[in-house]
Design a protein around this motif. Structure first.
Motif, PDB file in Angstrom:
ATOM      1  N   LEU A   1      33.505  45.553  43.577  1.00 39.59           N
ATOM      2  CA  LEU A   1      32.210  44.904  43.336  1.00 39.59           C
ATOM      3  C   LEU A   1      32.312  43.989  42.120  1.00 39.59           C
ATOM      4  CD1 LEU A   1      30.122  48.216  43.621  1.00 39.59           C
ATOM      5  CD2 LEU A   1      30.489  46.553  45.456  1.00 39.59           C
TER       6      LEU A   1
ATOM      7  N   ASP B   1      28.259  41.358  46.759  1.00 34.74           N
ATOM      8  CA  ASP B   1      28.852  42.692  46.657  1.00 34.74           C
ATOM      9  C   ASP B   1      28.317  43.664  47.690  1.00 34.74           C
ATOM     10  OD1 ASP B   1      30.504  41.927  44.635  1.00 34.74           O
ATOM     11  OD2 ASP B   1      29.428  42.955  43.029  1.00 34.74           O
TER      12      ASP B   1
ATOM     13  N   ARG C   1      30.538  43.017  50.610  1.00 34.03           N
ATOM     14  CA  ARG C   1      31.878  43.526  50.272  1.00 34.03           C
ATOM     15  C   ARG C   1      31.918  45.049  50.405  1.00 34.03           C
ATOM     16  NH1 ARG C   1      35.406  40.160  46.636  1.00 34.03           N
ATOM     17  NH2 ARG C   1      36.339  42.153  46.099  1.00 34.03           N
TER      18      ARG C   1
END
Length: 684
Positions: A499, A356, A359
């Motif tokens: 996330l 995450d 990301r």
């Protein structure tokens, strides 16, 4: 009301792993959009697969001494596994070497062939006599006819992005043998894009002028304004899908024709497995089709593939093609061939359980409207200053205080204050705010709005100070913690598109039920009083990334850069053999440049006085464009002293100074650098 969506992500090419440019340009935004649509109750088919045909595969296979199937099997497995570990939520990930794709693409071609939608032409194509084969696509390298870039491929210039035919290249060379190709006649089938100009003008230039991204609309308009021409749909190759009609022997479907059909065949594969009707997702006007691609694929998804679908006659057209621009890396263009990239498998290995973070960093800095730059320092700052210090800090405080004051049990609130009511009202507005960003493909904006919700929680706690009121007003503290837990629960739902791993972890910490997106504005209570969250030592959502972690990545890039320079260093071939006696005729001595001046009326020549240890002599050297006279005085040099004298511009030159070039092509003296090596010593 629930709607049906078919979401496609550009098929990654199986000649290497996925890197951050692919993620930022295509796969992260497509995944955010698909996850959001599912959360809001829609019927979603998120489709992708490996693109396994085309010339680069065969070139890599030749280079590695294996078969093309070996190459695609290797990278298909790597790509599929890394997508899964990174959390890209494809409903189906297929491959174009699959039997179902060969059947689907062949049938699509035959349908257009039977409808006379192709133009059959015999034309002259580039041919390598030594290799005994036609040169398609990337078997040819030459000068781009538009920008002059000297290493353009036969189908596209990577410098300016222009697509063209191999025969358009200036000074073409075979990528197989290096020879200049000849022209040889061959028969191919062409899709007459000019026939579809009016349809494309009406559909895109008029119909999508206001809702398509300017970079996409502008590129399409430029193509149409230049006038569309027929484009070949077949190639003279032996790797790919055989042309399924008479006269197609020895030919395959051009990769740009078969690859987008891979979306359809992947959907068919998924539908058969899930017991669905695939045609609902491709032929029903109530279905919304969206293509996520990078800007280098705009022409294929906005002009060529829609023309194919229109010619076939039964398919829907994309509602949007939200292409991103390119992501650079540390100030330089990403390059797979030069290994200037951050590869996804490497990231997953170097930063375990931190999917995450990447990301978020890629989304917060996404190249949505212009090329953007990924730096490891920005990555670190996004993690430490936002994910850790804002999002993670809020959740940690809520969990720690709930466990400390109430043994992990959600407290019963008292009457809300005005601040409480305003905070909960603001919370309930966030789903609409985030939805607006996501539905307009502004994922960068959405990521910041998500962080603003975490900021709302932090500000609320900081203003209400439950760690102080616990000593003076227990009822007030219970209300504050109850409100804070509602914000935390909303975050666990709303962060999922951006996330997903954090969302799962946070739901586990809160032990909350699965809420839908619409629960947040509609439900007054998301986490009820009396509910027990995770107790014990709190689990951190994010951890700080240290400077040493970042330096390792920068060092790795620098090492890649040096290795690439060494691997690609251009070395002239060896000259004809000489005998030892030939070599002994050369008298090479150590010397020192005593004086230097520019030769009048010349650009290249310096007149040097050189102490050779034998004498002091004049040598004229063509180094004036690389060195100023004052820069070379005192330089130790290697001198060929027995070279026959030669007059240059009236000055007799009595020898030659040895030079070479560095990796940048700059002149460098070949000189003895060890102390104690005196002028006049022989070099042997």
């Amino acid at each position: 009301m629930s709607k049906r969506y078919t979401i496609t992500a550009a098929l990654p090419y199986t000649n290497g792993p996925i890197h951050i440019g692919h993620l930022a340009g295509v796969y992260v935004p497509a995944d955010i959009y698909s996850r959001y649509l599912r959360l809001t109750g829609n019927d979603v088919a998120f489709i992708c697969g490996s693109d396994e045909h085309g010339v680069p595969i065969t070139l890599k296979a030749k280079k590695e001494g294996v078969t093309p199937q070996d190459i695609v099997d290797k990278y298909h497995a790597i790509i599929k596994a890394s997508f899964e570990e990174f959390g890209i939520s494809f409903d189906n990930y297929s491959r174009t070497s699959a039997k179902i794709h060969h059947e689907t693409a062949s049938e699509f071609f035959k349908t257009l062939y039977d409808k006379n939608e192709f133009v059959e032409e015999v034309s002259e194509q580039l041919y390598d006599e030594e290799a005994n084969q036609f040169l398609a696509d990337r078997f040819v390298i030459g000068t781009c006819p538009k920008c002059g870039y000297e290493e353009a491929y036969g189908d596209q210039c990577e410098n300016c992005g222009t697509s063209h035919n191999a025969t358009d290249l200036i000074n073409p060379k075979s990528a197989i043998t290096g020879n200049t190709p000849t022209l040889k006649k061959t028969k191919h089938w062409f899709l007459p894009l000019n026939k579809h100009e009016e349809f494309l003008t009406e559909w895109i230039l008029k119909g999508h002028k206001k809702d398509w991204k300017p970079n996409v609309y502008g590129q399409v308009k430029s193509w149409i304004d230049d006038g569309l021409r027929p484009r070949a749909v077949t190639r003279d190759l032996d790797w790919g899908i055989p042309v399924p009609v008479e006269g197609g022997e020895g030919k395959v479907l051009y990769v740009w024709f078969d690859a987008p059909i891979g979306y359809i065949s992947s959907t068919i594969e998924w539908a058969e497995r899930e017991g669905k009707n695939w045609e609902d997702y491709w032929k029903d006007e109530n279905t919304t089709l969206v293509h996520f691609i990078g800007k280098d694929n705009i022409v294929f998804h906005c002009i060529i593939f829609p023309s194919m679908l229109k010619a076939e006659g039964t398919y829907i057209l994309p509602e949007n093609v939200p292409a991103n621009e390119f992501l650079n890396l540390e100030g330089n263009k990403l390059s797979t061939s030069k290994n200037w990239a951050v590869w996804l498998p490497d990231y997953l290995n170097d930063f375990p359980n931190q999917q995450d973070v990447l990301r978020y960093a890629l989304t917060a800095n996404a190249p949505e409207t212009k090329d953007n730059d990924f730096t490891w320092k920005d990555f670190q700052a996004r993690n430490n200053n936002e994910l850790v210090a804002i999002f993670g800090n809020f959740i940690n405080r809520v969990v720690v205080l709930t466990n400390k004051y109430y043994d992990g049990v959600v407290p019963e609130p008292s009457e809300y204050s005005q601040v409480d009511s305003e905070t909960l009202t603001e919370l309930q507005a966030y789903p609409a705010v985030l939805a607006s960003s996501i539905e307009r493909y502004r994922f960068r904006e959405g990521s910041q709005e998500l962080m603003n919700l975490a900021r709302l929680g932090n500000k609320y706690l900081a203003d209400e100070e439950p760690w102080k009121t616990i000593k003076t007003d227990e009822d007030r503290t219970k209300t504050v913690m109850f409100v804070a837990l509602q914000i935390a629960t909303a975050l666990s739902v709303l962060c999922e598109p951006f996330l997903p791993f954090t969302s799962n972890k946070l739901k586990g910490i809160l032990r909350s039920e699965d809420h839908s997106w619409d629960d947040i504005p509609k439900k007054d209570i998301l986490l009820p009083a009396g509910h027990t969250i995770q107790t014990g030592k709190p689990e951190l959502l994010f951890s700080k990334i240290e400077d040493s972690d970042i330096q390792k990545q920068l060092d790795k890039l620098e090492a890649n850069k040096k290795a690439n320079e060494a691997a690609n260093k251009s070395v002239e071939p060896q000259k004809e053999e000489i005998t030892f006696d030939d070599f002994t005729k050369l008298d090479l001595r150590v010397g020192t440049i005593l004086e230097a001046e520019k030769m009048p009326k010349t650009k290249k020549l310096l007149v040097l006085k050189v102490d050779t240890g034998i004498d002091v002599r004049t040598i004229v050297s063509g180094i004036a464009e690389s060195f100023k006279p004052e820069e070379v005085i005192g330089k130790r040099v290697t001198v060929l002293v027995n070279l026959a004298p030669r007059k240059l511009r009236g000055v007799e030159s009595q020898g030659m100074i040895l030079m070479t070039e560095d990796k940048n092509g700059d002149l460098v003296f070949v000189n003895p650098s060890i102390d104690g090596v005196n002028n006049g010593l022989k070099i042997s």
